[in-house]
Design an enzyme around this catalytic site. Structure first.
Site, PDB file in Angstrom:
ATOM      1  N   HIS A 176      16.024 -31.650   0.887  1.00 34.66           N
ATOM      2  CA  HIS A 176      16.949 -32.654   0.399  1.00 34.66           C
ATOM      3  C   HIS A 176      17.445 -32.341  -1.006  1.00 34.66           C
ATOM      4  O   HIS A 176      18.286 -33.067  -1.534  1.00 34.66           O
ATOM      5  CB  HIS A 176      16.275 -34.031   0.422  1.00 34.66           C
ATOM      6  CG  HIS A 176      15.133 -34.176  -0.539  1.00 34.66           C
ATOM      7  ND1 HIS A 176      13.947 -33.530  -0.356  1.00 34.66           N
ATOM      8  CD2 HIS A 176      15.019 -34.869  -1.693  1.00 34.66           C
ATOM      9  CE1 HIS A 176      13.132 -33.830  -1.356  1.00 34.66           C
ATOM     10  NE2 HIS A 176      13.759 -34.640  -2.185  1.00 34.66           N
ATOM     11  N   CYS A 177      16.945 -31.260  -1.641  1.00 35.10           N
ATOM     12  CA  CYS A 177      17.412 -30.850  -2.976  1.00 35.10           C
ATOM     13  C   CYS A 177      18.242 -29.571  -2.928  1.00 35.10           C
ATOM     14  O   CYS A 177      19.309 -29.491  -3.530  1.00 35.10           O
ATOM     15  CB  CYS A 177      16.226 -30.660  -3.913  1.00 35.10           C
ATOM     16  SG  CYS A 177      15.365 -32.193  -4.332  1.00 35.10           S
ATOM     17  N   LEU A 178      17.725 -28.554  -2.279  1.00 36.85           N
ATOM     18  CA  LEU A 178      18.440 -27.285  -2.159  1.00 36.85           C
ATOM     19  C   LEU A 178      19.044 -27.191  -0.770  1.00 36.85           C
ATOM     20  O   LEU A 178      18.368 -27.502   0.217  1.00 36.85           O
ATOM     21  CB  LEU A 178      17.488 -26.104  -2.374  1.00 36.85           C
ATOM     22  CG  LEU A 178      16.786 -26.018  -3.724  1.00 36.85           C
ATOM     23  CD1 LEU A 178      15.969 -24.738  -3.795  1.00 36.85           C
ATOM     24  CD2 LEU A 178      17.750 -26.083  -4.886  1.00 36.85           C
TER      25      LEU A 178
END
Length: 285
Positions: free
Chosen positions: A122-124
């Protein structure tokens, strides 16, 4: 209503490491807003209830949010670096994993990153891509490091598929017509049931297009909605009942039970995370 008079408003960007049992959420230093001294003290008191004494004050929300974007962009760019290096090293006949292990013994000026089939979660690559978009939207300039990292990491699934084809070619086989192909450890991380942005999805999609229609695939994945319709999900939880595959590819940090079953299958393996020992049947990315 006015902030600081009628209510207090603080901000702390997310900083967690899902699946890392050695680093609980309370261990992370948190950036937070320093709008006024009183508000800063109140925010510190609130955070102190849930986290240990690792807090970092920022001038405002923009600086606090850029902190998280910087952290994730740092990871994104360095993962792209070792991914591209892994591709070149193989063509040069060099073991990139051994080089990474050796470099990791340096006690200063180096941080360990390892190659893999791409980036996900969900970040990268979402956060760095948002930062690049915001820079171009606001300033009309290109964030070249992020764009280059996106290009490398987004094409790693293509490279994995080419490696699978080469692996099968060494066995005088082809993806077309294979009856059973095992693709294990679908999620981005081994512990959380999170397959968001996983590079495994485009890999399986490409392999399904290359293989014959109706091929059987066994994959450890959650949830079913993120699984290709043409593939057949088979649990790898012990006791494992999945059929012996023609070949196997593993893309995440494989669990011990899964690794044992793969090693005992005696089939060619492309290991993208060096989760298995490098015997004659195992090739590393």
């Amino acid at each position: 209503m006015r902030a600081g008079a009628d209510f207090h408003l603080g901000y702390s960007p997310e900083r967690i490491d899902p699946g890392n049992a050695d680093l609980a959420p309370g261990e992370h230093a948190q950036g937070r807003l320093r709008r006024r001294r009183r508000l800063a003290r109140r925010g510190a008191g609130l955070l102190r209830r849930h986290r240990r004494d690792h807090r970092c004050r920022c001038r405002g929300t923009r600086e606090a949010e850029l902190t998280k974007l910087l952290e994730n962009t740092f990871r994104h760019v360095n993962i792209a670096l070792v991914n591209e290096l892994a591709m070149f090293a193989r063509d040069l006949g060099i073991d990139v994993w051994e080089a990474i292990d050796a470099a990791s013994t340096k006690p200063f000026g180096y941080m360990r990153f390892t190659p893999g089939p791409g980036v996900g979660g969900h970040c990268l690559p979402i956060d760095p891509s948002y930062l690049s978009w915001q820079v171009e939207r606001s300033l009309g300039q290109t964030f070249r490091f992020v764009e280059l990292a996106n290009d490398v990491n987004e094409h790693m699934p293509d490279y994995v598929v080419r490696r699978v084809q080469a692996l099968l070619n060494d066995q005088r086989k082809a993806v077309q017509g294979l009856d059973r192909c095992s693709c294990t450890d679908w999620p981005t991380r081994p512990t959380p049931r999170d397959a968001r942005e996983t590079p495994s999805r485009p890999i399986v999609d490409q392999l399904l297009r290359l293989g014959r229609r109706g091929a059987r695939w066994s994959t450890r994945t959650w949830p079913a909605a993120q699984f290709p319709d043409e593939a057949t999900a088979v649990s790898t939880a012990p006791p494992m009942t999945w059929p012996t595959p023609t070949w196997c590819s593993t893309w995440s940090t494989t669990t011990t039970s899964t690794a044992t079953a793969i090693a005992a299958s005696g089939v060619p393996v492309l290991d993208c995370r060096r989760a298995l020992s490098g015997d004659s049947d195992v090739q590393h990315l």
